[in-house]
Structures are given as C-alpha cells and as structure tokens.
Design a protein around this motif. Structure first.
Motif, PDB file in Angstrom:
ATOM      1  N   ARG A   3       1.975  27.386  17.746  1.00 53.09           N
ATOM      2  CA  ARG A   3       0.810  26.624  17.297  1.00 53.09           C
ATOM      3  C   ARG A   3      -0.238  26.559  18.394  1.00 53.09           C
ATOM      4  O   ARG A   3      -1.372  26.245  18.176  1.00 53.09           O
ATOM      5  CB  ARG A   3       1.228  25.202  16.895  1.00 53.09           C
ATOM      6  CG  ARG A   3       1.857  25.234  15.535  1.00 53.09           C
ATOM      7  CD  ARG A   3       2.228  23.875  15.063  1.00 53.09           C
ATOM      8  NE  ARG A   3       2.575  23.978  13.665  1.00 53.09           N
ATOM      9  CZ  ARG A   3       3.657  24.593  13.218  1.00 53.09           C
ATOM     10  NH1 ARG A   3       4.491  25.143  14.051  1.00 53.09           N
ATOM     11  NH2 ARG A   3       3.901  24.668  11.934  1.00 53.09           N
ATOM     12  N   CYS A 100      -1.642  18.769  20.932  1.00 56.69           N
ATOM     13  CA  CYS A 100      -2.081  19.161  19.590  1.00 56.69           C
ATOM     14  C   CYS A 100      -3.402  18.456  19.313  1.00 56.69           C
ATOM     15  O   CYS A 100      -3.574  17.286  19.694  1.00 56.69           O
ATOM     16  CB  CYS A 100      -1.007  18.731  18.584  1.00 56.69           C
ATOM     17  SG  CYS A 100      -1.285  19.337  16.923  1.00 56.69           S
ATOM     18  N   GLY A 146       4.648  17.130  16.009  1.00 54.46           N
ATOM     19  CA  GLY A 146       3.280  17.512  15.658  1.00 54.46           C
ATOM     20  C   GLY A 146       2.791  16.662  14.501  1.00 54.46           C
ATOM     21  O   GLY A 146       3.472  15.724  14.070  1.00 54.46           O
TER      22      GLY A 146
END
Length: 688
Positions: A3, A100, A146
């Motif tokens: 990611r 994130c 996340g």
C-alpha cells in the motif's frame, strides 16, 4: 500488494504475486519484439515526486490519488489523481512517521495514521477551523493495520483483532462508532467499486471474511476458504495478500487468487483462480486462468479483461471470462485470448527548461522491480514518480485473433469497440482479406444478436413507462446504448454503402452480402430499414439484373414500403414493368390514391403521378395547380411544358376552352409558361 510505494531499488514484484521457480523464457521476449502490443500505459500519467528518504509516497485506491508526503507533511503534502488535474497542496504538523493517508470521498476530510493505536483527522471544509481531531481504536491491545473510507463521512478501521465502522462528524470534530466486529485479522484488502473489505483470518490466512458497506450499514457476507496448492508443512501464514486481488468483472465481484505450483508437481505452471463473491449466498470458485509459466506475476483488470503481467519475460497476457472455454463440471478453464506481448514501449518526456527538453524522451523501464500494481488498472513506478492507468488497444487484436467469430465475441464486450468492429466488417468484405459468406453471416448474426437485445430492452422500458409503472419502480433505468449496438444506419453508412460504391467485388458476391445482412435482420425479427432495400435495388439495376429484381419483389424478399415504391417508379424509364410493380406495392400497403399521388409528387415523380391518376380514372378532378407547382419545382422546362399542355387539353375537353379559370389559381404558371415558351405556344381554343 504494497500500500506504500517501496523506496527505489527495493525488490518488489510488480504488484501481485511472489515467486515459484523461473521459466517461461524466450517466448515472451520474442513475442514482444514482433509488434502488435495490445496493452498501453495512458498518455497523460500523474507525475509526482519520486520516493526517497525524505519523501514518502502513498496511493489511495478509492480516490485513485497519489500522496507525496515530505518530512511527515511539515514541508508539504501534494495530492494528485488521474481525474483531478489540479493537485491539492497543503502542510501539516510533523507528528511522526505517516503510515497511511487518505481523503474521504469528495476530499472534504483527511485521515492520517501515524501510530498503531489511532487515526488523526483534519477538515478541508471552507470556513472550518484547521484543527486535528483523533480517534483511537476501541479494542484494547489491538493494532490498526489500516483504514478505508466507504463514503464522504464513513470510515472503517481494520485492526489485527477486527473492524470498527465509524461515522465522522466534521462539525463536531468527533467520530461515532456505528458497528464493530471482533475477528483475528492477518491482512485486509478493499474494493472501493463494490464497497467490500476482505479480511484474511485463521493461522494459515486462507479463510477470507468479506464485509459489505452501504449508507451507514455493515453486512457480513459468507466467509470462504482459498484452496492452497498443497498442504502447508507448518502452521504459519500461507496466503499472502500479494497473491490476492479483488475486482469487478462484468458487473460481478471476484476474488482473484494467484496460485503458484511448485516445480515438483506435474503442473505446467501457475494459474489465477477466480472466486465469485455474490452479495447473497456463498462464494464459489468459478474460473481458472491458465498461465502455463512460473515466476513473478501481477494482476490488473481492464475493460472486464483480466491482465496478467509476467516480470521474467516482460510480457502480459489477457483473459476474457465471457469467451467460451473448457468446463469441467464446476469451473471454467480459460487459456489466454492472445499470445503474450509486452506493454507498448513508453517514452518519459525530459522535464526542465525548454532548452533542455529538446532532448529525446527517455524510454521507460517496463515491468520494473519498482512497479506496484493496484486494482483495477493502476500501475505506479515509485522510482520514476509516475502513475498510469493501463489501457487495452483493440486495433492490434484484429491481426492477432484470426477467427472472425471469436474476434467479434471479444470485441462486442469492449467499451470502445464500434469503429473497430465496423473496420473489421469492411476488411472482411474487401480484398485481400475477403471472408467466405458463412463467416460474413456469422459476424452479421453476432452483431444483430446484440442489436436485438438492445431493441428489446428499449421496448420493454418504453412499455413500462407508457403504462405508468415507472413511478412505482424508481430503480428502473433506460437501457444504456453501448458501442456494441451496431444498428442498420451504422452498417449502411460505414460498411455496406462504401462496399457497393467501390465495385471491387463481383456483383453476385455484393448482392449475396447485402441479402445475407437482410436475412440476419429478419432472423432476429428486426424491421429492415428501406435504405437497405434501396441499396439492393440500385445494385441490381447497375448490373441490369432486372429478372432478379422482379423475383425479389414477386416473392416479397424485399418488403413493401412507400420509399421503395417511389424508387421503383423512378426506374420506369429503364425498366417499364417497374411502374406496375410499384403501384401494386402501394396498393398492398393500402395507401389511399391521393396519398400515393402526394408521395410521388414529393419525390418529383410528376409524370408517374399523372400516369397513376389517369390509370385509376381520376385525372378529370385533380388540381392543376398542385401538379404545375411540382413540375416547376423540378426545374425541368420540358416536364413543365408537358404537364401544362396536359391540363390545357383537359380544359379544352371539359369546358371547350384551354384557358384556366380564376378558381384554379394558375395565373403565375401561365405567366411562367409565356416567359419560357412565348405567348404563341399557348393552346388556341378549338371550334367545331
């Protein structure tokens, strides 16, 4: 699938798939060199600052945005997307390493994860104070893996112990827990198109639990197990998220599993297993895509095609699950549609002042180890600072898929297919690629099958609307006319009229093709437009095939219509029986006599109209002015003379005087006659 983009140079498979043995070898490279690349990177990529020790790069798959975060945001955050051409730039306090970062749908609220325990929020709403607010995860001792935005104000935290579904209240700068679920989680995956989050659970990680989110509700779907290639030797995590992808294909959600086979097994290589994940009911294994090779792979889905990239040979293949394939009783086993080819070579323009940019562009390293692939069609090169969407090119497919029937099945499912299909139809009728009539018939039938489906859907929709039932069914939508709907005007304009004008083919073949298209329309009970019949008649007349024309009309191969009847009337001078054939047709259409006259006059068939009216004995009562108007509009002096003289003779016969009475309103035509032919040309009264 990572990611966060890895730093340059870090070995990363191209976005999905670990490694099981080498192989696949030279075939791919040779294939890449001989042209016919059917995949390409988009022409206008998103360019962002390369990943480096100071600049971290993140990708948000819901908004399709790249975040370049410098020094934890203190020296700037730049957000760019494929759709939004105006980047969003801002700064934020450096409160530690960013793990994130994502905007809510609509870019109104920013969420940033810096720790394993909480997520920070920042409103991007006009006149709203730029103050951060924080939400810690509810479960004690849990770590946040996340988060995913499921709407403009709803967010899901995924922890190693479950999921927490929140509503964000930006004006109160707080969050409200809507629902949570405890479950051991190894890793997660989100499909924004379908609002489904997939959790990997159990020790081996191969039991997947999906959750579906819609307007404040969270639904638990049926969990399912991924069949691992062989019994694992130890009880440790055996299913990696690198080998799983989620994508919508032909409107249905699938989980794609890249299954590597070990060298010791007698298998021919890796395969992609598709599990169909319905909103209700159990998840089932439905398709297997055979790769016939091993190595590092990555998956994309473009235009409902599954694209599998192979890093070792730097080639890709595509699969279409709608095409006919081998069925073993429970699953359909597919081979790739086209031979492996490389993505089309891509040139990176040199940035800098104008004096420098005159340098030639630098070729982009395709299938690079720094590529990361996201669903459905995103490829990111972190080391070069580019984000592309992958595209399918249909023109090269035409030369790679020689079976015209299979080619049509493939093209009809693609978004931008119309002009390619019409071009294939034109090629198939011309040298050197002229097809046999049976192949041409197959193609016409496939096109008309799609055309009929659309016409039926449109008809059903119209009936529902006219019956007033649409109000009680708000979900009812007008059927979308896709590019796969090739109607008669498309075929006439782009293919058939051009084909007949070229006059390359033998006339028998030309007529056979036209009749084959008409046969296909009739087979699907589609009303044939008169201009197609006109094309047949004109082609027959050009080759003096009047006997065939007569037969076609006699046996009703060409359906009756007023435009067709008029065309036949115009042929009377070269084929006298056409006059009677035309009148018979108009009578079969139960056309009223005065309407037939109107039709003929509107087509400037003035003499034909006069003959017709004489034939039925109505010439004594017709309006002289109407016929003289039509004759004058035809701009043919001799025609005008003939019509004028006819009515003078009628006047003489009925009234004993050739002159027109004031009630007939023909004064301007008498004046015109005198101007063109002179007063002496007027007929003199005859006395006995």
């Amino acid at each position: 699938m990572s990611r966060e983009a890895p730093p340059p140079g870090e070995e990363e498979a191209p976005g999905g798939g670990g490694e099981e043995g080498g192989g696949g070898g030279e075939e791919g490279r040779a294939g890449a060199e001989d042209g016919g690349c059917y995949l390409a990177l988009c022409a206008r990529p998103v360019h962002f600052e390369k990943a480096n020790p100071v600049n971290c790069v993140f990708f948000d798959e819901a908004n399709k945005q790249v975040f370049a975060v410098r020094s934890g945001g203190a020296t700037g955050v730049v957000v760019k997307g494929l759709e939004d051409r105006n980047p969003i730039s801002f700064r934020m306090e450096d409160k530690g390493e960013v793990k994130c970062i994502k905007f809510s749908l609509g870019n109104k609220i920013l969420a940033v994860q810096r720790t394993l325990k909480s997520v920070d929020f920042l409103n991007f709403i006009p006149d709203s104070p730029q103050l951060e607010y924080t939400q810690e995860c509810k479960t004690k001792n849990a770590n946040i893996l996340g988060f995913c935005w499921t709407s403009s104000t709803e967010i899901v935290f995924i922890t190693d112990q479950g999921i927490e579904f929140y509503q964000v209240l930006p004006e109160k700068r707080s969050l409200k827990l809507l629902k949570n679920q405890s479950i051991n989680v190894n890793w997660y995956m989100y499909c924004p198109e379908s609002s489904v989050i997939l959790l990997s659970t159990t020790v081996l990680g191969n039991v997947l639990q999906p959750f579906y989110f819609k307007s404040g509700t969270m639904s638990k779907l049926s969990k399912f197990e991924i069949e691992l290639p062989a019994a694992p030797k130890s009880s440790k995590l055996s299913l990696s998220e690198r080998d799983i992808a989620m994508a919508t294909i032909y409107g249905q959600l699938y989980v794609l599993y890249l299954r590597h086979h070990s060298r010791t097994s007698n298998s021919t290589g890796a395969e992609v297993v598709l599990y169909h994940l319905p909103r209700e009911g159990s998840c089932k294994k439905t398709h297997i895509l055979k790769l016939n090779r091993t190595g590092k792979f990555a998956l994309n889905v473009v235009d409902n095609l599954v694209v599998v990239h192979h890093q070792d040979t730097e080639t890709s293949v595509i699969f279409d699950i709608k095409l006919k394939a081998e069925f073993d009783g429970s699953t359909t086993i597919h081979q790739f549609v086209l031979p492996p080819r490389s993505i089309q070579p891509y040139q990176i323009p040199v940035a800098g002042p104008a004096s420098v940019t005159s340098q030639s562009p630098v070729p982009c390293k395709l299938y690079s180890s720094s590529w990361i692939v996201f669903q459905p069609d995103i490829i990111i090169s972190a080391s070069e600072g580019y984000l592309w969407s992958l595209q399918v090119k249909l023109e090269p497919v035409v030369n790679l898929l020689l079976d015209k029937g299979k080619l049509m099945d493939f093209l009809l499912q693609r978004k931008e297919c119309k002009m390619v299909i019409l071009s294939v139809c034109s090629q198939m009728l011309s040298e050197p690629e002229r097809g046999s009539l049976s192949v041409i018939a197959t193609v016409f039938d496939k096109l008309n099958h799609e055309y009929k489906k659309y016409l039926e859907a449109e008809q059903s929709y119209t009936l529902v609307v006219e019956a007033g039932l649409s109000r009680s069914n708000p979900l009812l939508k007008r059927p979308v006319r896709t590019q796969a709907v090739i109607d008669q005007s498309d075929m006439y304009t782009h293919v058939l009229s051009v084909f007949t004008e070229k006059k390359e083919a033998p006339h028998k073949f030309t007529i056979a093709v036209l009749m084959e298209y008409i046969r296909s329309l009739n087979q699907f009970q589609i009303a044939v437009q008169h201009y197609l019949y006109e094309l047949v008649i004109k082609t027959l007349v050009q080759h003096n095939l009047f006997y065939m024309l007569h037969q076609f009309l006699q046996y009703h191969v060409l359906s009756d219509s007023k435009p067709l009847a008029c065309l036949l009337l115009s042929l009377e001078s070269i084929y006298p029986p056409a006059h009677q054939l035309s009148l018979d047709m108009l009578k079969r259409l139960s056309t009223a006599n005065d309407e037939i006259v109107e039709v003929l006059l509107s087509k400037h068939q003035v003499l034909a109209a006069l003959r017709f009216i004489r034939g039925i004995g109505g010439h004594d009562s017709i309006s002289a002015r109407k016929f003289l108007d039509a004759a004058k509009q035809a701009e043919d002096d001799m025609l005008f003379y003939t019509i004028f003289r006819f009515f003078e003779q009628r006047n003489q016969r009925l009234r004993g005087n050739p002159s027109f009475t004031p009630g007939e309103h023909c004064e301007e035509h008498v004046t015109f006659f005198k101007q063109v032919f002179g007063e002496q040309a007027l007929m003199k009264p005859t006395t006995f």
